[in-house]
Design an enzyme around this catalytic site. Structure first.
Site, PDB file in Angstrom:
ATOM      1  N   LEU A  48       0.751  -1.037   0.068  1.00  0.00           N
ATOM      2  CA  LEU A  48      -0.020   0.035  -0.073  1.00  0.00           C
ATOM      3  C   LEU A  48       0.850   1.177  -0.017  1.00  0.00           C
ATOM      4  CD1 LEU A  48      -2.650   1.630   0.363  1.00  0.00           C
ATOM      5  CD2 LEU A  48      -2.176   1.343   2.927  1.00  0.00           C
ATOM      6  N   SER A  49       0.481   2.157  -0.765  1.00  0.00           N
ATOM      7  CA  SER A  49       1.151   3.586  -0.853  1.00  0.00           C
ATOM      8  C   SER A  49       2.673   3.278  -0.903  1.00  0.00           C
ATOM      9  CB  SER A  49       0.851   4.157   0.460  1.00  0.00           C
ATOM     10  OG  SER A  49       1.146   5.647   0.443  1.00  0.00           O
ATOM     11  N   ALA A  50       3.550   3.950   0.134  1.00  0.00           N
ATOM     12  CA  ALA A  50       4.803   3.779  -0.145  1.00  0.00           C
ATOM     13  C   ALA A  50       5.348   2.437  -0.223  1.00  0.00           C
ATOM     14  CB  ALA A  50       5.454   4.331   1.073  1.00  0.00           C
ATOM     15  N   ALA A  93       4.699   1.567  -3.932  1.00  0.00           N
ATOM     16  CA  ALA A  93       5.773   1.941  -4.571  1.00  0.00           C
ATOM     17  C   ALA A  93       6.698   1.060  -4.704  1.00  0.00           C
ATOM     18  CB  ALA A  93       5.913   3.414  -4.390  1.00  0.00           C
TER      19      ALA A  93
END
Length: 362
Positions: free
Chosen positions: A145-147, A150
């Site tokens: 999720l999110s960072a 990425a």
């Protein structure tokens, strides 16, 4: 580029975000015997060995900023699903020494390049799981999720030969930022590279020539933290690797939300996009499914991304269920017609998804 004051304000919002309560501990600390240049922690869950039949599949799960491994597991329900269907889960965890907001450093070249930093640490953890916990190296998957999303994309780029598939939730393309201000710009959808540059960055991440891991992208249409332009950029980044057409091969709805699929030259599903209407920044969950609990960045929108991702990877249809969740109906003499229909629909879904996983149905 955003101003320094804007960047500082955004960092402060992360620092004041509550860390999710982990609830009862389900994870075991992973002893990392090999290299750990990223100075990460590792946690895992594996079913009891007495119920195993052969090697286990492995799902690597990367939490978002301000989250912990145990907290994200409690919110997403990954270890519970793993227990019921017989696969293992690995949770790398960031330290405040590396990042005070507990974000994986997806914007640092030193941490996303093959053989270096945090991606190398996660790679070594996977090797430890394979050697010590009966993992099938041909069935390793990653999500985040999110960072964490990425960084999951960074792992898929740097080590594509390791993974069969990846699912990126509210994440960003690989190699689009090198500083914290750049990172916040990209999160807002500013300054994203051209499609050609995105693809060049991915090509240069590893010497791999294929086959490539399947890519699943999840994003809320109301996400104000990571702009939805990033979801489209991730798809553009991976299109060239899978040699798919510009337009999706099909579109449909899953749990009432838009779903698009790109197929490769062999007709197999290669890339998919889930657009969750009206959802903000976080992981989509469905508490009524029995997997996950609502918490900061764990959003109950009636869609269990955990279930759908595992099913798309063939994990849930491919293994006998170990425990019947309360949310699922069971057939009996007392089962009513509506319940029988629900059982039938569930069985049909399992069969159809197994056929899709085998490439025998589109």
């Amino acid at each position: 580029m955003r101003s320094l004051s804007d960047t500082l304000q955004r960092l402060q919002r992360y620092r004041t975000s509550p860390v999710m309560d982990a609830g009862p501990a389900r994870l075991t600390r992973l002893e990392i015997a090999n290299a750990n240049p990223g100075n990460l922690f590792g946690w895992y869950y594996a079913p009891e060995s007495g119920d195993r039949s052969g090697l286990l599949a492995l799902v690597v799960v990367l939490h978002g900023c301000t989250q912990t491994a145990a907290g994200y597991d409690a919110g997403s329900g990954w270890s519970k699903l793993a227990d019921e269907f017989g696969f293992a889960v690995l949770f790398p965890e960031q330290s405040r020494q590396n990042n005070p907001n507990l974000c994986f450093n997806w914007f640092s070249d030193n941490d996303i390049e093959r053989g270096r930093g945090e991606v190398r640490s996660i790679r070594e953890m996977i090797d430890t799981m394979v050697s010590d916990h009966g993992i099938d190296p041909t069935r390793v998957f990653i999500t985040g999720l999110s960072a964490g999303g990425a960084m999951a994309n960074a792992m898929l780029a740097a080590y594509p030969e390791v993974f069969s598939g990846g699912a990126i939730i509210a994440g960003l393309p690989y190699g689009v930022a090198s500083t914290v201000p750049d990172a916040f710009d990209r999160m807002r959808g500013h300054g994203l590279p051209s499609h050609q540059r995105l693809q060049e960055r991915l090509r240069s991440a590893s010497p791999h020539v294929g086959p490539w891991p399947t890519i699943s992208v999840w994003h809320g249409t109301a996400d104000k933290t990571v702009d939805e332009l990033n979801a489209r950029a991730i798809i553009e980044q991976w299109k060239v690797m899978h040699e798919v057409a510009d337009r999706p091969a099909r579109s449909d709805a899953i749990d009432g939300h838009e779903h698009y699929t790109w197929t490769n030259r062999a007709g197999a599903d290669a890339i998919e996009l889930h657009r969750i209407g009206g959802m903000g920044h976080g992981t989509p969950i469905d508490t009524s499914s029995g997997y996950g609990v609502q918490a900061p960045y764990m959003l109950d929108v009636g869609v269990s991304s955990t279930e759908h991702i595992a099913r798309s990877w063939g994990l849930t249809p491919s293994f006998e269920r170990r425990v019947q969740p309360d949310a699922r109906p069971t057939a009996s003499n007392e089962t009513g017609s509506d319940d029988r229909k629900e059982v039938t629909n569930y069985v049909q879904d399992v069969i159809e998804n197994a056929l899709r996983s085998a490439g025998l149905m589109r």
